[in-house]
Design an enzyme around this catalytic site. Structure first.
Site, PDB file in Angstrom:
ATOM      1  N   ARG A   1      -4.526  21.334 -13.846  1.00  0.00           N
ATOM      2  CA  ARG A   1      -3.446  20.440 -14.255  1.00  0.00           C
ATOM      3  C   ARG A   1      -3.666  19.874 -15.645  1.00  0.00           C
ATOM      4  O   ARG A   1      -2.711  19.489 -16.330  1.00  0.00           O
ATOM      5  CB  ARG A   1      -3.303  19.293 -13.244  1.00  0.00           C
ATOM      6  CG  ARG A   1      -2.150  18.355 -13.579  1.00  0.00           C
ATOM      7  CD  ARG A   1      -1.856  17.358 -12.470  1.00  0.00           C
ATOM      8  NE  ARG A   1      -0.836  16.424 -12.921  1.00  0.00           N
ATOM      9  CZ  ARG A   1      -0.079  15.688 -12.121  1.00  0.00           C
ATOM     10  NH1 ARG A   1      -0.220  15.761 -10.824  1.00  0.00           N
ATOM     11  NH2 ARG A   1       0.833  14.870 -12.622  1.00  0.00           N
TER      12      ARG A   1
ATOM     13  N   LYS B   1       6.229  22.540 -14.762  1.00  0.00           N
ATOM     14  CA  LYS B   1       5.472  21.358 -14.371  1.00  0.00           C
ATOM     15  C   LYS B   1       5.201  21.365 -12.861  1.00  0.00           C
ATOM     16  O   LYS B   1       4.069  21.112 -12.407  1.00  0.00           O
ATOM     17  CB  LYS B   1       6.263  20.101 -14.762  1.00  0.00           C
ATOM     18  CG  LYS B   1       5.655  18.776 -14.322  1.00  0.00           C
ATOM     19  CD  LYS B   1       4.601  18.301 -15.286  1.00  0.00           C
ATOM     20  CE  LYS B   1       3.943  17.012 -14.841  1.00  0.00           C
ATOM     21  NZ  LYS B   1       4.430  15.822 -15.515  1.00  0.00           N
TER      22      LYS B   1
ATOM     23  N   HIS C   1      -2.000  15.697 -26.003  1.00  0.00           N
ATOM     24  CA  HIS C   1      -1.995  14.312 -25.537  1.00  0.00           C
ATOM     25  C   HIS C   1      -3.211  13.500 -25.961  1.00  0.00           C
ATOM     26  O   HIS C   1      -3.138  12.275 -26.029  1.00  0.00           O
ATOM     27  CB  HIS C   1      -1.826  14.249 -24.018  1.00  0.00           C
ATOM     28  CG  HIS C   1      -0.396  14.416 -23.581  1.00  0.00           C
ATOM     29  ND1 HIS C   1       0.320  15.556 -23.821  1.00  0.00           N
ATOM     30  CD2 HIS C   1       0.462  13.565 -22.954  1.00  0.00           C
ATOM     31  CE1 HIS C   1       1.548  15.425 -23.341  1.00  0.00           C
ATOM     32  NE2 HIS C   1       1.662  14.217 -22.805  1.00  0.00           N
TER      33      HIS C   1
ATOM     34  N   GLU D   1       8.192  17.590 -24.903  1.00  0.00           N
ATOM     35  CA  GLU D   1       7.525  17.924 -23.631  1.00  0.00           C
ATOM     36  C   GLU D   1       8.064  19.248 -23.077  1.00  0.00           C
ATOM     37  O   GLU D   1       7.327  20.007 -22.444  1.00  0.00           O
ATOM     38  CB  GLU D   1       7.707  16.801 -22.595  1.00  0.00           C
ATOM     39  CG  GLU D   1       6.954  15.507 -22.893  1.00  0.00           C
ATOM     40  CD  GLU D   1       5.450  15.546 -22.547  1.00  0.00           C
ATOM     41  OE1 GLU D   1       4.908  16.625 -22.238  1.00  0.00           O
ATOM     42  OE2 GLU D   1       4.823  14.466 -22.609  1.00  0.00           O
TER      43      GLU D   1
ATOM     44  N   ASN E   1      -1.948  18.381 -20.578  1.00  0.00           N
ATOM     45  CA  ASN E   1      -2.326  17.389 -21.585  1.00  0.00           C
ATOM     46  C   ASN E   1      -2.350  17.952 -23.004  1.00  0.00           C
ATOM     47  O   ASN E   1      -2.809  17.273 -23.923  1.00  0.00           O
ATOM     48  CB  ASN E   1      -3.699  16.801 -21.252  1.00  0.00           C
ATOM     49  CG  ASN E   1      -3.642  15.952 -19.991  1.00  0.00           C
ATOM     50  OD1 ASN E   1      -2.645  15.290 -19.722  1.00  0.00           O
ATOM     51  ND2 ASN E   1      -4.711  15.993 -19.212  1.00  0.00           N
TER      52      ASN E   1
ATOM     53  N   HIS F   1       6.877   8.768 -27.656  1.00  0.00           N
ATOM     54  CA  HIS F   1       5.823   9.559 -27.019  1.00  0.00           C
ATOM     55  C   HIS F   1       5.878  11.029 -27.433  1.00  0.00           C
ATOM     56  O   HIS F   1       4.860  11.623 -27.816  1.00  0.00           O
ATOM     57  CB  HIS F   1       5.923   9.430 -25.491  1.00  0.00           C
ATOM     58  CG  HIS F   1       4.897  10.238 -24.759  1.00  0.00           C
ATOM     59  ND1 HIS F   1       3.547   9.998 -24.861  1.00  0.00           N
ATOM     60  CD2 HIS F   1       5.013  11.312 -23.926  1.00  0.00           C
ATOM     61  CE1 HIS F   1       2.883  10.874 -24.111  1.00  0.00           C
ATOM     62  NE2 HIS F   1       3.748  11.675 -23.541  1.00  0.00           N
TER      63      HIS F   1
ATOM     64  N   HIS G   1      -1.993  10.313 -27.608  1.00  0.00           N
ATOM     65  CA  HIS G   1      -2.250   8.983 -27.056  1.00  0.00           C
ATOM     66  C   HIS G   1      -2.969   8.088 -28.065  1.00  0.00           C
ATOM     67  O   HIS G   1      -2.685   6.888 -28.144  1.00  0.00           O
ATOM     68  CB  HIS G   1      -3.104   9.091 -25.781  1.00  0.00           C
ATOM     69  CG  HIS G   1      -2.315   9.479 -24.564  1.00  0.00           C
ATOM     70  ND1 HIS G   1      -2.907   9.851 -23.385  1.00  0.00           N
ATOM     71  CD2 HIS G   1      -0.977   9.540 -24.356  1.00  0.00           C
ATOM     72  CE1 HIS G   1      -1.970  10.131 -22.489  1.00  0.00           C
ATOM     73  NE2 HIS G   1      -0.792   9.958 -23.063  1.00  0.00           N
TER      74      HIS G   1
ATOM     75  N   GLU H   1      -5.319  16.588 -10.575  1.00  0.00           N
ATOM     76  CA  GLU H   1      -5.933  16.908 -11.859  1.00  0.00           C
ATOM     77  C   GLU H   1      -7.441  17.086 -11.762  1.00  0.00           C
ATOM     78  O   GLU H   1      -8.218  16.467 -12.480  1.00  0.00           O
ATOM     79  CB  GLU H   1      -5.587  15.837 -12.916  1.00  0.00           C
ATOM     80  CG  GLU H   1      -5.884  16.329 -14.331  1.00  0.00           C
ATOM     81  CD  GLU H   1      -5.280  15.436 -15.404  1.00  0.00           C
ATOM     82  OE1 GLU H   1      -4.275  14.778 -15.145  1.00  0.00           O
ATOM     83  OE2 GLU H   1      -5.841  15.432 -16.520  1.00  0.00           O
TER      84      GLU H   1
ATOM     85  N   ARG I   1       0.810  -1.236   0.000  1.00  0.00           N
ATOM     86  CA  ARG I   1       0.000   0.000   0.000  1.00  0.00           C
ATOM     87  C   ARG I   1       0.835   1.273   0.000  1.00  0.00           C
ATOM     88  O   ARG I   1       0.364   2.324   0.421  1.00  0.00           O
ATOM     89  CB  ARG I   1      -0.989   0.008   1.164  1.00  0.00           C
ATOM     90  CG  ARG I   1      -1.988  -1.129   1.128  1.00  0.00           C
ATOM     91  CD  ARG I   1      -3.147  -0.902   2.068  1.00  0.00           C
ATOM     92  NE  ARG I   1      -4.083  -2.012   1.991  1.00  0.00           N
ATOM     93  CZ  ARG I   1      -3.980  -3.125   2.726  1.00  0.00           C
ATOM     94  NH1 ARG I   1      -3.002  -3.262   3.571  1.00  0.00           N
ATOM     95  NH2 ARG I   1      -4.866  -4.087   2.579  1.00  0.00           N
TER      96      ARG I   1
ATOM     97  N   LYS J   1       2.339  11.296 -11.294  1.00  0.00           N
ATOM     98  CA  LYS J   1       1.471  10.389 -12.054  1.00  0.00           C
ATOM     99  C   LYS J   1       2.245   9.123 -12.371  1.00  0.00           C
ATOM    100  O   LYS J   1       3.259   9.163 -13.065  1.00  0.00           O
ATOM    101  CB  LYS J   1       1.031  11.044 -13.363  1.00  0.00           C
ATOM    102  CG  LYS J   1      -0.160  11.972 -13.220  1.00  0.00           C
ATOM    103  CD  LYS J   1      -0.647  12.335 -14.619  1.00  0.00           C
ATOM    104  CE  LYS J   1      -1.912  13.150 -14.612  1.00  0.00           C
ATOM    105  NZ  LYS J   1      -2.389  13.382 -15.996  1.00  0.00           N
TER     106      LYS J   1
END
Lengths: 367, 367
Positions: A242, A228, A249, A186, A246, A266, A253, A238, A123, A144
């Protein structure tokens, strides 16, 4: 060495950027508060491990740490639940306890996967990011972490902050050119969303950046990480702002999902996505110059801006429907309002996105 | 209806306990803030789904929710990464978005598994616990969610709080006797750690509890949930005090791991574990009467207190080494100081634990 702080209350942490940091990684682990009595697990991939793992292990052991390692095959295909389970097995067999920590030595895939293990082993245990790519300046900051589901990228994951990011610029010198450009995508994205001056600076210094000039690169990464860190500090999970990160993206994606992860890198996929967002902006009435400037910046960094013919609009639209940016039946896009400024637009018409995809395939003039 | 509140700042939530709550589950979802426009996923198992899923679906649909369901084979073996991935697939194919929620309809296995999916699908979406066993009064409160690794139980998971717990006592009336006793083991554990009066109350009312008298059961579950909620409210992420909830669990988990999950029910395994903790306490100089009282309480609830001969001490010790309660090379146990009071003792000698295991096998007198 430059140090940036990500401000997240009790989860705040420093990002150290500089040359020659790997040899002191044991001291950084002490600074991060990792217990000497509990084993550390260093996770890396088949590309990075041969280059830097021996040095990292040596530095940790000489500091008195017990070290377990897990190396998996390089590539996006490893960001899977199967490899996740493998790393868990190594952690258990290596005797990691609740006071242990996991060190991610590598690029975004290593950071995302190792971070998701750290977030969920017992955990949640300690975690450190040691990025070795330019692209990872983005993924290693902000917490993330995720693995891919066969149906959609980054679908399984958590928000989990590292205790520290240690960014040794020397590791970037071995990057192949495509990876360099991909990472810079990026960086310039951070300029495009909030910092016009930095975006133009990237275009002006494209040659030095591509040549891996450490002075230029250090500056670009410090700026990129700072932007960032600031955005994440204002919206860790987010819920709103935030989402501007993206930019590019949603389409990016989809390109990765349809083409197969790893066909486009990417940064390459999101470069095409950023060109698409600027086209979409023009369709929504924003200045066409935003598109012209965006593609000139991307091109200067040797990034693609065109969608190959074989990517069908149907497949891409279908992939976007599985994307997290698809909210309650409407499409959400980050739309550039100017260079250095974006807005979040919900309720974007599906047909408009289709048109943009078709136009992105046109070789010369997309209008 | 009784309502208890788990106080965790912005993650606080209510536990509703009463009869006939399932038919209003749609209204509870509204109260929990789940968006009507985003699909809900109800996760259940092959035992519970035929009994209660139609009623739950109907109640949700009549409230205007779109419902997706996932039913997996009942049993601890389903608390695996493989089933976790299956549920993820259903969630993606069902179009769950970031505003969706997952409802866990069932016992502890359903709650732990569905909760871990909710915690990590798109990095976390809404979650509601609808326990249908007595045992789940424990597992549904406190936000511990997890799946098992083949090498160790609950090794992969997160702390993730539900938005609400809806506990319909009517669902308990179909429980088989062993499940009833198993569930009551966690209830009396809550008495043993913090509430002497409640522990003795459980022994005095054992007959009504075993006969599923709803008045007695409602009281026991309210007390059990309240104690759990209070402990969790003081230490959400188990940095200290929360560990007292692990009374009997170190040995209990080892029994489950060595015997195979599901041979002993969870409550049965921790009942043996609690008897073992009381024996260990006696070895550490605490009053032998604690042991005598503990076994009398457990026996009154038809719970086992003896370890079968075929469980080898070596195997059990090995299993404990993979347990999360094994910290930096030392063994940690929750030790009863009196009925209703425990302490956390680190640095317990391995040999002492071995002796306790051997003594737990003795039929009549373990001394």
């Amino acid at each position: 060495m430059r140090t940036i702080r990500v401000e997240l209350g009790e989860r705040s942490y420093p990002i150290h950027i500089g040359s020659g940091l790997l040899k002191n990684i044991g001291a950084y682990c002490q600074e991060a508060g990792f217990a000497l009595r509990s084993p550390l697990l260093v996770v890396s991939d088949s590309t990075v491990a041969p280059l830097y793992l021996p040095q990292v292990e040596e530095a940790l052991r000489s500091q008195g740490y017990q070290v377990v390692t897990h190396i998996f095959p390089a590539g996006e295909a490893s960001k899977s639940l199967a490899v996740y389970e493998d790393v868990m097995t190594t952690a258990i067999q290596g005797g990691l306890d609740r006071h242990s920590a996991i060190l991610a030595l590598g690029g975004g895939v290593v950071g995302d996967l190792a971070g998701y293990v750290a977030a969920t082993y017992m955990r949640g245990i300690g975690f450190m990011q040691i990025p070795t790519t330019i692209l990872a300046h983005d993924s290693s900051v902000g917490g993330k972490v995720a693995v891919n589901h066969p149906l959609a990228k980054n679908m399984i994951g958590a928000f989990y902050q590292p205790a520290m990011v240690v960014y040794d610029l020397d590791t970037l010198l071995t990057l192949p050119p495509r990876q360099v450009s991909s990472g810079l995508a990026e960086a310039i994205k951070h300029g495009l969303i909030t910092d016009e001056v930095f975006a133009y600076w990237c275009r002006e210094h494209a040659e030095e950046l591509l040549a891996l000039d450490l002075e230029a690169l250090g500056y670009a990464l410090e700026l990129g990480c700072s932007i960032k860190a600031k955005v994440v500090g204002n919206d860790e999970r987010e819920n709103g702002l935030r989402a501007v990160l993206n930019l590019g993206h949603t389409i990016g994606h989809a390109i990765e999902a349809v083409g197969g992860y790893g066909v486009f890198l990417h940064g390459e996929a999101i470069a095409i996505g950023m060109a698409g967002s600027a086209l979409l902006a023009a369709k929504l009435g924003r200045d066409r110059a935003i598109y012209e400037e965006t593609v000139s910046m991307l091109t200067a960094l040797s990034l693609p801006i065109r969608l190959p013919e074989q990517y069908s609009e149907d497949d891409l639209m279908e992939a976007m429907k599985h994307d997290k940016k698809f909210k309650e039946g409407k499409m959400t896009f980050i739309i550039p309002e100017a260079i250095g400024s974006v807005s979040i637009v919900n309720d974007i018409d599906e047909q408009l996105v289709r048109e943009v995809l078709a136009q992105l395939k046109k070789e010369d003039n997309p209008w």
